[in-house]
Write a protein that holds these residues in place. Sequence first.
Motif, PDB file in Angstrom:
ATOM      1  N   ALA B  84       0.860  -1.189   0.000  1.00  0.00           N
ATOM      2  CA  ALA B  84       0.000   0.000   0.000  1.00  0.00           C
ATOM      3  C   ALA B  84       0.887   1.226   0.000  1.00  0.00           C
ATOM      4  N   LEU B  85       1.571   1.442  -1.110  1.00  0.00           N
ATOM      5  CA  LEU B  85       2.508   2.553  -1.217  1.00  0.00           C
ATOM      6  C   LEU B  85       2.277   3.287  -2.521  1.00  0.00           C
ATOM      7  N   ILE B  86       2.707   4.534  -2.570  1.00  0.00           N
ATOM      8  CA  ILE B  86       2.629   5.298  -3.815  1.00  0.00           C
ATOM      9  C   ILE B  86       4.010   5.249  -4.456  1.00  0.00           C
ATOM     10  N   GLU B  88       5.341   6.265  -7.148  1.00  0.00           N
ATOM     11  CA  GLU B  88       5.933   7.401  -7.861  1.00  0.00           C
ATOM     12  C   GLU B  88       6.566   8.419  -6.921  1.00  0.00           C
ATOM     13  N   LEU B  89       6.199   8.350  -5.649  1.00  0.00           N
ATOM     14  CA  LEU B  89       6.686   9.365  -4.708  1.00  0.00           C
ATOM     15  C   LEU B  89       7.830   8.813  -3.860  1.00  0.00           C
ATOM     16  N   ASP B  93       7.805  11.178   1.330  1.00  0.00           N
ATOM     17  CA  ASP B  93       6.510  11.756   0.953  1.00  0.00           C
ATOM     18  C   ASP B  93       5.378  10.775   1.247  1.00  0.00           C
ATOM     19  N   PHE B  97       2.413  11.598   3.831  1.00  0.00           N
ATOM     20  CA  PHE B  97       1.015  11.492   3.414  1.00  0.00           C
ATOM     21  C   PHE B  97       0.214  10.628   4.383  1.00  0.00           C
ATOM     22  N   PHE B  98       0.753   9.443   4.704  1.00  0.00           N
ATOM     23  CA  PHE B  98      -0.005   8.543   5.586  1.00  0.00           C
ATOM     24  C   PHE B  98      -0.118   9.120   6.995  1.00  0.00           C
ATOM     25  N   ARG B 129      12.559   7.496  -4.689  1.00  0.00           N
ATOM     26  CA  ARG B 129      11.221   7.044  -5.066  1.00  0.00           C
ATOM     27  C   ARG B 129      11.047   5.565  -4.738  1.00  0.00           C
ATOM     28  N   ALA B 145       4.919   2.607   7.202  1.00  0.00           N
ATOM     29  CA  ALA B 145       3.774   3.489   6.951  1.00  0.00           C
ATOM     30  C   ALA B 145       2.665   3.252   7.967  1.00  0.00           C
TER      31      ALA B 145
END
Lengths: 431, 310
Positions: B84-86, B88-89, B93, B97-98, B129, B145
Amino acid sequence: MSLTALVALVRKDLKLFFHDRRAVIMSFAAPIVIASFFGFLFQGASGQANQARIPVAVVDQDQTDLSRKLIARLGEDKQVQVEALSLDRALDQVRRGKTTVALRIPAGFSEGATRTFFSGGAKPELSLDYDPSHAMELGLVRGLLTEAAMTVVSAEMFTGPAGRKSLETSLDQLERSNLAEGERSDLKRLLESARAWNVRQEQQPATARRGGLSLPYSLKEEALTSRSATPYNSYAHAFAGMGVQFILFMGIEAGISILVARRSGLWKRLCAAPLSRRLLLGGRALSAALVSLIILGVVYVFARLIFHVHIEGSAAGFLGVCLAFSLMTATFGLLIASLGRTPEATRGLAIFATLILVMLGGAWVPAFIFPAWLQKLTLFIPTRWAVDGLDAMTWRGLGFQAALAPIAVLLGFALAFGLIALARFRWEVEG
Amino acid sequence: MLEIRALEKHFGTLKAVDGISFSARPGEILGLLGPNGAGKTTLVSMIAGLLPADGGQVLIDGRTLCGDQDPLKRRIGLVPQDLALIEELPAQDNLAFFGALYGLKGLALRAAASRVLDLVGLSDRAGDRVATFSGGMKRRLNLAAALMHDPEILLLDEPTVGVDPQSRNAIFDNLETLKRQRRTLIYTTHYMEEVERLCERVVILDHGRVLADASLADLTRTGIVNPRLHIELNAGGDGHWLEELRGLDGVASANLAGTQLAVGIADLAADTSRILSWLSGRGMVIHGFASERPSLESVFLSLTGRSFRE
Ligand SMILES: Nc1ncnc2c1ncn2[C@@H]1O[C@H](COP(=O)(O)OP(=O)(O)O)[C@@H](O)[C@H]1O
Ligand SMILES: [Mg+2]
């Protein structure tokens, strides 16, 4: 606390959007390039300067003074390019699309036209053979021909020798006709006056002769657009249409990002936080609306700097239409997220639906060339209102009043999409 | 204290979770062991408040979750089975966010990020990234996270899937640190050896039901989770010595089928050579032998009489 979360959600989406080079190109470069091209194409249709003349081939089988005058008169108009050809050449040119219309003046035209000017009888026949792919230009040529023929034939009747001869013949025939006595004497007086006028004109030097009948008006044509005397700018419409199209594409991607998040663990992580799910969707909608406004801004600034597309109407109205359309784009994205299953299948279908919406909305070709029933039908299509609203505030130069209906309709669609999305969204995480 | 009471979840006619009860205490890593489709993920999702229950309760310090915005959710950290990660970031970051989703900001947010990055050993890659990370690093960040908001209860859904042994050990070390901080850890897996390594207690699930809920020591004592020796003899004979063998120290079970002897023992390292020499001392010739570590497969077999389905 939920404000912190909302800001974080929106910032994350904006970062991801501007991080994705493909998305940025699709959202900024694509509408600008395509709108520039469309604007350039349609410039010809509206600008008077470099418009092509309609090629008209003339076949003169009459070869009289009158037929030559008719051809000369027609050639004076700057909307047509007249060329004398043989019949075979002329028809061949039309068939091959080199010439739009072939005009045939048959032998005996001159005599027949003057003979039947006042009295009845079989009229001589002018024929127009035309290229069916240019049917619209045919109407224009027909109009010009009518005016030219009226002018030269009536001039001949009142000033020329053929006209006098025809008047004498008509007077002869009148003596032998079986009209009622009152009518006969009235008509006789009319024809005799015309003959007397004709004789007197012939004694004048040619330069002082009066002409024949002419149209009882002259035309002053001016394209009516903005409140000021600014000319129509074909780029304004093109940028509205393409902006709308590519912003909707962006909205689709916003919705699909939710489907992608669902498939990874990301959606679970979002739902595990102590946030209302409306906030999660609202954050996505808000960021999509912001991106939409940014795209509109960039696209219109470009159009202004390069193609002089100005907001001739109400600036507040323009902002209102932009805002309402952006909100609609945002909830359109949510709608897609709530109805779609897999990202791949959903994207294809959504893009197809959007292209249809955009086409019917008049973004590709203006809605005014649609047949009347289609124009009515497309009033139910939100993109039509977006494009019309942007048009009204830019090149049409209308006031804020004219923006109210598009804003209301777009907000209505935004609300409807949003409510359907909330009702149909599958909140449950998988597994 | 986390308490699950008679929890149920149905998908149509399928009972994915069928009356599960257990509890977990602070400072404990509870293993939730079960084959694919046993209902582990569904159970974890229900505990995290992602799925409404069709029956039963989840109690956190005696309270049930109520609605999406219940502040009680802050006490739970979820490490989803799928990353559960983004991608591209950058890692930092992602964490920012989390953390912000739980209302963290400013100094507190930065402090939390550096704390969890430190814990999982990714501080030096914070600005990179996620897409550039190895599978193991992503798994560690996936764990980090979930720790941003400092939850007391940590739900780990197969957190080591597709991870190299080194990263796996690093994650285990992280979890032991968290355990020492007196957090409650629920660890789902279908690997027996992970449970052996990490947990004192295990709940074994199948078809949405609890098959066993016991400490590992108890399971071993009942002979369910013993390592086994498979010994091939020249002649089995009448096996009159079997009873004597069963009475030996460290022998949990012994069975003879023809010339094949199967012995359940307490500890492979300590007991193997002793048993082999005991057999030789009885005049038996050993043709060959193999050892078998306890696996979910064998536990499962002895609990259900069925083999483990993948
Ligand atoms: N959203 C869902 N709809 C229907 N069936 C589901 C859904 N989620 C899980 N299942 C089914 O419930 C059972 C348990 O699944 P899951 O909890 O993912 O098991 P595990 O995590 O132990 O592998 C499986 O048979 C699975 O197919
Ligand atoms: Mg699972």
